[in-house]
Scaffold this active site. Structure first.
Site, mmCIF file in Angstrom:
data_model
loop_
_atom_site.group_PDB
_atom_site.id
_atom_site.type_symbol
_atom_site.label_atom_id
_atom_site.label_comp_id
_atom_site.label_asym_id
_atom_site.label_seq_id
_atom_site.Cartn_x
_atom_site.Cartn_y
_atom_site.Cartn_z
ATOM 1 N N LEU A 8 0.848 -1.195 0.000
ATOM 2 C CA LEU A 8 0.000 0.000 0.000
ATOM 3 C C LEU A 8 0.882 1.243 0.000
ATOM 4 O O LEU A 8 1.633 1.478 0.947
ATOM 5 C CB LEU A 8 -0.924 -0.017 1.221
ATOM 6 C CG LEU A 8 -1.720 -1.316 1.450
ATOM 7 C CD1 LEU A 8 -2.646 -1.160 2.652
ATOM 8 C CD2 LEU A 8 -2.510 -1.710 0.200
ATOM 9 N N LYS A 22 4.995 10.453 0.161
ATOM 10 C CA LYS A 22 5.708 10.004 1.356
ATOM 11 C C LYS A 22 6.633 8.824 1.091
ATOM 12 O O LYS A 22 7.774 8.793 1.565
ATOM 13 C CB LYS A 22 4.693 9.644 2.442
ATOM 14 C CG LYS A 22 5.314 9.063 3.702
ATOM 15 C CD LYS A 22 4.314 8.885 4.816
ATOM 16 C CE LYS A 22 3.230 7.892 4.471
ATOM 17 N NZ LYS A 22 2.381 7.580 5.653
ATOM 18 N N GLY A 78 -9.270 4.595 3.064
ATOM 19 C CA GLY A 78 -8.876 3.609 4.058
ATOM 20 C C GLY A 78 -8.069 2.459 3.479
ATOM 21 O O GLY A 78 -8.022 2.244 2.267
ATOM 22 N N ASN A 227 5.550 8.668 9.263
ATOM 23 C CA ASN A 227 4.512 9.630 8.903
ATOM 24 C C ASN A 227 4.976 11.076 9.010
ATOM 25 O O ASN A 227 4.230 11.985 8.672
ATOM 26 C CB ASN A 227 3.286 9.432 9.800
ATOM 27 C CG ASN A 227 2.632 8.084 9.573
ATOM 28 O OD1 ASN A 227 2.158 7.794 8.484
ATOM 29 N ND2 ASN A 227 2.628 7.242 10.597
ATOM 30 N N HIS A 362 49.137 18.361 -6.181
ATOM 31 C CA HIS A 362 48.449 19.471 -5.528
ATOM 32 C C HIS A 362 48.041 20.573 -6.500
ATOM 33 O O HIS A 362 48.676 20.806 -7.508
ATOM 34 C CB HIS A 362 49.301 20.089 -4.400
ATOM 35 C CG HIS A 362 50.767 20.036 -4.631
ATOM 36 N ND1 HIS A 362 51.653 19.643 -3.658
ATOM 37 C CD2 HIS A 362 51.509 20.287 -5.728
ATOM 38 C CE1 HIS A 362 52.879 19.675 -4.140
ATOM 39 N NE2 HIS A 362 52.820 20.062 -5.390
ATOM 40 N N TYR A 365 43.869 21.153 -11.879
ATOM 41 C CA TYR A 365 42.580 20.786 -12.474
ATOM 42 C C TYR A 365 42.825 20.002 -13.754
ATOM 43 O O TYR A 365 43.558 20.453 -14.650
ATOM 44 C CB TYR A 365 41.733 22.019 -12.798
ATOM 45 C CG TYR A 365 40.490 21.652 -13.588
ATOM 46 C CD1 TYR A 365 39.429 20.990 -12.970
ATOM 47 C CD2 TYR A 365 40.410 21.901 -14.955
ATOM 48 C CE1 TYR A 365 38.308 20.606 -13.696
ATOM 49 C CE2 TYR A 365 39.291 21.529 -15.689
ATOM 50 C CZ TYR A 365 38.249 20.881 -15.053
ATOM 51 O OH TYR A 365 37.149 20.491 -15.773
ATOM 52 N N ALA A 422 58.090 24.783 -16.475
ATOM 53 C CA ALA A 422 57.184 25.490 -15.572
ATOM 54 C C ALA A 422 56.742 26.813 -16.186
ATOM 55 O O ALA A 422 57.505 27.500 -16.854
ATOM 56 C CB ALA A 422 57.869 25.731 -14.235
#
EC number: 2.7.7.23
Length: 457
Positions: A8, A22, A78, A227, A362, A365, A422
């Site tokens: 149910l 719910k 019900g 509930n 370190h 990205y 670098a």
């Protein structure tokens, strides 16, 4: 013996104060209704019907891969009415049907199996699940015959003095002979103050027909309904304790199991150690001998054996064995990291492949890239993958050394055995065996500060 189940799941759930139905609110990473469905399946029940109502489209979306049939309860009249709405599912079937509620996610497959076995072996017309509690106030009481059979269910407001002393309560979960249930539903009415059809009345109708009604008693936590948000949190606590206990029994160490949050479908290998504050979600697999330090989050990922993760986030990715991640690394979806790699602090990787033994130590990205094995990324490297319209790809071969503060402007290829100086901004392919330097020549202007009047005496 043919067994089936009705769940149910049509309730409005007003006390949740939510726009979602719910039953699709999650407990330990899984919708409440799917907890019930999956445990019914584990009890070897193949035919399952879900009674839906409010938010039916959403409920169907969340259960679409569960191989269910659906019944619609347009009006909430019900629990008995909900079962009436599923009569078509039961039509022409002979055997046993169990009825569960989609907002009681803590019911176990062992209890479901026990329910069917007790019902069928005892040849009961109806069997219900009950529990004993210290304070039964507000619950319907299970009144038994001297033989142990169920005599009746009495709602709290209707109990006499003796019945109020009974602490065995009804769960709202049942097992019925299908033929008995269908016949009893024909006699069900809504002659009560709420004008609703109650499934508890079916028990009374069955008993009055002279049929046997039994009950099995289970721990209260298994029948806890949700509930409200408060009860959702309570269910989460119970489920989390079960999950963590299972992993500890299987050889996983928790430094503090009360502050470790693991979803129900997570798999963890033995001799893994998990520190406080870790969150492990979805269909994650963590293999043996890993160490997850505090405040790490891993979701829908595969973590190889011997991996160390420290204060990091890993989403929908694969991390190879012996790799270290973090602290403060962010591994975004569709990333695959090889074996014995090093992903250090403040490194973000998205939709990329990182080869074995590569070090990204370190402040780097990497996005939309293929990186070979035994590469080294200096601090501050950025793969510039977005050209303003779409994401472009970068390919880096094996044994590449990327110097600090390098920009790799995608699309670009860096071949095997290369060095990048670098501070370079690389826009063209770097041939194998070469050193790439792409930066302005340094110019020193002697006496410039004195000429500008900026030299401090």
């Amino acid at each position: 013996m043919y067994n089936c189940a009705i769940i149910l799941a049509a309730g409005k759930g007003k006390r949740m104060k939510s726009s979602m139905p719910k039953v699709v609110h999650k407990v330990c990473g899984k919708e409440m209704v799917n907890h019930v469905i999956d445990n019914v399946r584990k009890a070897n029940i193949k035919d399952v019907n879900l009674v839906i109502g409010k938010g039916s489209k959403t409920v169907k979306e969340h259960t679409k891969d569960r191989n269910l049939t659906y019944s619609m309860q347009e009006e909430q009249l019900g629990t008995g009415h909900a079962v009436i709405c599923a009569e078509e599912f039961l039509k022409d079937k002979k055997g046993t049907v169990a009825i569960f509620t989609g907002d009681a996610p803590l019911i176990t497959n062992e209890t479901i199996q026990q329910l069917f076995e007790f019902h069928n072996s005892g040849k009961y017309a109806a069997t219900l699940i009950s529990s004993t509690v210290q304070d039964p106030t507000g619950y319907g009481r299970i009144i038994r015959e001297a033989s142990g059979e169920v005599k009746k269910i009495v709602e709290h407001k209707d109990c006499n003095e003796e019945e109020l002393k009974v602490n065995e309560i009804n769960s709202g979960m049942y097992c019925f002979d299908i033929e008995v249930l269908l016949n009893s539903l024909k006699n069900l009415n809504n002659d009560n103050s709420q004008g609703e059809y109650y499934l508890t009345d079916v028990i009374e109708i069955t008993k009055k027909s002279g049929d046997k009604v039994g009950a099995i008693v289970v721990p209260y936590e298994e029948i806890m309904g949700v509930n409200s948000r408060v009860q959702l949190s309570e269910a989460e606590i119970v489920m989390r304790k079960r999950i963590n206990h299972k992993h500890m029994v299987n050889g996983v160490t928790f430094i503090d199991c009360e502050s470790t949050y693991i979803d129900v479908d997570v798999e963890i290998g033995n001799d893994t150690i998990i520190y406080p504050g870790c969150v492990i979600q979805g269909n994650t697999t963590i293999k043996e001998e890993c160490t997850l330090y505090s405040n790490s989050r891993i979701c829908n990922s595969v973590i190889g054996s011997g991996v160390i993760v420290e204060n990091s986030v890993i989403l929908e990715s694969h991390v190879g064995e012996g790799t270290t991640v973090g602290p403060f690394a962010y591994i975004r979806p569709e990333t695959k990291i090889g074996k014995s790699a090093r992903i250090g602090d403040f490194v973000e990787i998205k939709k990329s492949t990182i080869g074995d033994n590569t070090k990204v130590s370190h402040l780097t990205y990497i996005g939309d890239a293929e990186v070979g094995s035994k590469c080294n990324f200096g601090c501050g490297t950025v793969v510039v993958n977005y050209d303003g319209q779409k994401k472009q790809k970068t390919i880096i071969g094996n044994n590449a050394f990327i110097g600090c503060n390098t920009n790799l402007i995608s699309p670009v290829k860096v071949n095997n055995n290369t060095y990048i100086a670098a501070g370079s901004t690389i826009t063209k392919e770097v041939p194998e065996g070469s050193l790439a330097i792409a930066r302005s020549k340094q110019i020193n202007k002697e006496g410039w500060l004195d000429k500008k009047g900026l030299l401090k005496k």
